[in-house]
Design a protein around this motif. Structure first.
Motif, PDB file in Angstrom:
ATOM      1  N   ARG A 205       0.827  -1.207   0.000  1.00  0.00           N
ATOM      2  CA  ARG A 205       0.000   0.000   0.000  1.00  0.00           C
ATOM      3  C   ARG A 205       0.856   1.250   0.000  1.00  0.00           C
ATOM      4  O   ARG A 205       0.490   2.270  -0.593  1.00  0.00           O
ATOM      5  CB  ARG A 205      -0.919   0.012   1.225  1.00  0.00           C
ATOM      6  CG  ARG A 205      -2.021  -1.025   1.205  1.00  0.00           C
ATOM      7  CD  ARG A 205      -3.105  -0.653   2.216  1.00  0.00           C
ATOM      8  NE  ARG A 205      -2.556  -0.515   3.559  1.00  0.00           N
ATOM      9  CZ  ARG A 205      -2.533  -1.470   4.472  1.00  0.00           C
ATOM     10  NH1 ARG A 205      -3.005  -2.671   4.169  1.00  0.00           N
ATOM     11  NH2 ARG A 205      -2.041  -1.248   5.680  1.00  0.00           N
ATOM     12  N   HIS A 206       1.980   1.179   0.702  1.00  0.00           N
ATOM     13  CA  HIS A 206       2.879   2.325   0.797  1.00  0.00           C
ATOM     14  C   HIS A 206       4.325   1.838   0.712  1.00  0.00           C
ATOM     15  O   HIS A 206       4.679   0.820   1.311  1.00  0.00           O
ATOM     16  CB  HIS A 206       2.680   3.083   2.109  1.00  0.00           C
ATOM     17  CG  HIS A 206       1.302   3.659   2.253  1.00  0.00           C
ATOM     18  ND1 HIS A 206       0.880   4.762   1.548  1.00  0.00           N
ATOM     19  CD2 HIS A 206       0.250   3.269   3.012  1.00  0.00           C
ATOM     20  CE1 HIS A 206      -0.369   5.036   1.879  1.00  0.00           C
ATOM     21  NE2 HIS A 206      -0.777   4.143   2.752  1.00  0.00           N
ATOM     22  N   ASP A 231       6.103   6.694  -1.597  1.00  0.00           N
ATOM     23  CA  ASP A 231       5.109   7.573  -0.981  1.00  0.00           C
ATOM     24  C   ASP A 231       5.753   8.644  -0.115  1.00  0.00           C
ATOM     25  O   ASP A 231       5.084   9.599   0.276  1.00  0.00           O
ATOM     26  CB  ASP A 231       4.130   6.746  -0.149  1.00  0.00           C
ATOM     27  CG  ASP A 231       3.305   5.809  -1.008  1.00  0.00           C
ATOM     28  OD1 ASP A 231       2.346   6.287  -1.646  1.00  0.00           O
ATOM     29  OD2 ASP A 231       3.621   4.607  -1.066  1.00  0.00           O
ATOM     30  N   THR A 426       5.058   8.723   8.203  1.00  0.00           N
ATOM     31  CA  THR A 426       3.960   7.825   7.835  1.00  0.00           C
ATOM     32  C   THR A 426       2.604   8.424   8.193  1.00  0.00           C
ATOM     33  O   THR A 426       1.633   8.230   7.454  1.00  0.00           O
ATOM     34  CB  THR A 426       4.135   6.452   8.503  1.00  0.00           C
ATOM     35  OG1 THR A 426       4.160   6.591   9.931  1.00  0.00           O
ATOM     36  CG2 THR A 426       5.416   5.784   8.034  1.00  0.00           C
ATOM     37  N   GLU A 430      -0.106   8.864   5.373  1.00  0.00           N
ATOM     38  CA  GLU A 430      -1.258   7.965   5.455  1.00  0.00           C
ATOM     39  C   GLU A 430      -2.473   8.582   6.123  1.00  0.00           C
ATOM     40  O   GLU A 430      -3.605   8.200   5.825  1.00  0.00           O
ATOM     41  CB  GLU A 430      -0.834   6.690   6.186  1.00  0.00           C
ATOM     42  CG  GLU A 430       0.276   5.944   5.452  1.00  0.00           C
ATOM     43  CD  GLU A 430       0.824   4.759   6.224  1.00  0.00           C
ATOM     44  OE1 GLU A 430       0.093   4.214   7.079  1.00  0.00           O
ATOM     45  OE2 GLU A 430       2.002   4.380   5.984  1.00  0.00           O
ATOM     46  N   ASP A 431      -2.248   9.543   7.034  1.00  0.00           N
ATOM     47  CA  ASP A 431      -3.372  10.143   7.753  1.00  0.00           C
ATOM     48  C   ASP A 431      -3.551  11.621   7.451  1.00  0.00           C
ATOM     49  O   ASP A 431      -4.518  12.228   7.902  1.00  0.00           O
ATOM     50  CB  ASP A 431      -3.191   9.971   9.271  1.00  0.00           C
ATOM     51  CG  ASP A 431      -3.035   8.521   9.682  1.00  0.00           C
ATOM     52  OD1 ASP A 431      -3.611   7.650   8.996  1.00  0.00           O
ATOM     53  OD2 ASP A 431      -2.338   8.263  10.676  1.00  0.00           O
TER      54      ASP A 431
END
Length: 458
Positions: A205-206, A231, A426, A430-431
């Motif tokens: 995913r990353h 990413d 991260t 991601e957030d």
């Protein structure tokens, strides 16, 4: 030490232990059978590869086995560093096609070696790195691999395609050896993403790029030139290469001249070396400055002094570390345009395409921060990429954390700050949690500075 379920390292045989059946190991939030789907885990493009199903992929479990190399990690981390352990999974070792033979690991005598670790409990991510300095693929097992594996990431590292103090002998044109570092890192990233997908049944995913020193340079370069593969990244004291300077060849000659009595402290400060770093100068004179200037000058400007190092950086430690007499007088700005073009082939631009966090110690005495991280921050801003970049200056940090053990009252390890920065990255990716602005991470008055740091506070 736990005994890993290892298999012999055979130079002509792909080793595969019995698979655990057709169950998928792709569930990022669940357990998987030991080394499930390992028969699918292959590294595309590798000239040779072998698999081993291990009880523990961390340094704690691999010490004393052929699956790590503690000697190649020497000096990078402080004694007392706490690392996780007990991460079962699959390790793939191998190499890509390459005509050079400086890496003797496993007795393969073959460059472009890599290691890929695939934990049984996968979080859906992949972390890619390369070796700092002229080290090999296991160099950052303690500094990087152990922690990210325990967090559930797959991990991949490369030796960059050439190793050792004579790395500059690889290739045919000036700059070829360093250019290969970039190519091999890209090659491993693409292959590792496919190996991850094959083992877990789904693509990562990353994917994050990260590294120390030369691998910090590679992190910057990859995010500038191949943002489609990643990413984000964390650059830990990356080397800065620019065609017109600053770069190592503009700061190191002054340091070499200091060791020869041909420069003084004021000249060092003018070259970017920090006030307050003077206590580190004698060590760096013996261990770093001469060798580093010599090998990079030989890489980019081989015509400058053909008699030193000639065809080798030296055969003894003293010969390797001794600078050439003419290195103290080296004037990069006055060198021919061909030398600048050789550096330009591998130069950074600041045009990153993914989020990047940079960490550098304010007492870095190999890569002075004023001529490195501070410059790169201005470069990203000039390219309109400042919004993707943060720089965190670690107070009392220097280039290698191992020096903390010699100067515990004057230095601070960067590793715990790096680990916290990786979490900050991260969450940013991601957030959407934006990281703090550029600032200095001040050394706390007390506490465990070896294992604790927050880059979110100054």
């Amino acid at each position: 030490m736990r005994t890993p379920r290892t298999v012999p390292l055979l130079a002509t045989l792909l080793v595969a232990l019995a698979a655990s059946g057709p169950q998928s190991a792709g569930a990022a939030d669940g357990a998987a059978p030991p080394c499930a789907r390992q028969e699918h885990a292959r590294v595309p493009g590798a000239a040779f590869q072998q698999r081993a199903c291990l009880d523990d992929l961390t340094t704690s479990g691999l010490t004393g086995t052929p699956y790590t190399d503690l000697a190649d990690q020497a000096g990078l981390t402080a004694k007392g560093t706490r690392n996780p352990s007990g991460v079962p999974g699959l390790q793939i070792d191998g190499y890509f096609r390459d005509g050079s033979r400086t890496n003797t690991t496993h007795g393969w005598n073959h460059d472009s070696q890599f290691v890929i670790r695939l934990p049984d409990h996968w979080n859906g991510g992949l972390v890619v790195t390369a070796s700092p300095g002229n080290r090999k693929q296991y160099a950052t097992d303690t500094a990087i691999s152990d922690r990210v594996l325990a967090q559930g990431y797959a991990y991949a590292a490369t030796d960059k395609g050439n190793t050792g103090p004579d790395f500059y002998r690889d290739g045919t044109r000036p700059g070829d050896a360093v250019a290969e570092w970039n190519t091999r890192t890209t090659q491993l990233t693409r292959a590792a993403r496919k190996a991850v997908a094959a083992r877990y049944g789904k693509a990562p995913r990353h994917t994050y790029m990260t590294g120390i020193s030369n691998a910090g340079y590679l992190t910057r370069w990859q995010l500038e030139n191949h943002p489609e593969l990643y990413d984000g990244g964390v650059d830990w004291e990356g080397v800065l290469w620019t065609a017109d300077g600053p770069n190592l060849l503009t700061s190191l000659p002054t340091a070499v001249a200091l060791g020869q009595g041909r420069a003084d402290a004021d000249a060092m400060y003018a070259a970017g070396f920090a006030r307050g770093s003077e206590f580190l100068w004698p060590y760096h004179q013996k261990a770093y400055w001469g060798l580093t200037q010599k090998v990079y000058r030989a890489e980019f400007d081989p015509a400058y002094d053909r008699n030193c190092p000639g065809t080798s950086a030296g055969s003894t430690v003293d010969e390797m570390l001794a600078p050439c007499a003419s290195d103290a007088a080296y004037d990069y700005a006055a060198r021919p345009a061909s030398v600048h073009r050789a550096v330009e082939r591998v130069a950074l631009t600041g045009r990153i395409g993914r989020p990047l966090l940079t960490l550098q110690g304010d007492l870095d005495t190999l890569l002075p921060i004023a001529a490195d991280a501070d410059v790169y921050a201005r470069m990203t801003a000039a390219q309109g990429r400042g919004g993707l970049h943060r720089t965190y200056t670690v107070q009392d940090g220097t280039h290698t954390d191992g020096l903390y053990d010699t100067y515990p009252d004057r230095l601070r390890p960067i590793l715990p700050c790096y680990r916290d920065a990786f979490g900050v990255l991260t969450r940013w990716v991601e957030d959407g949690t934006r990281p703090p602005a550029d600032h200095t991470v001040e050394r706390p008055a007390g506490g465990d500075v070896i294992n604790s740091c927050s880059v979110r506070t100054s």
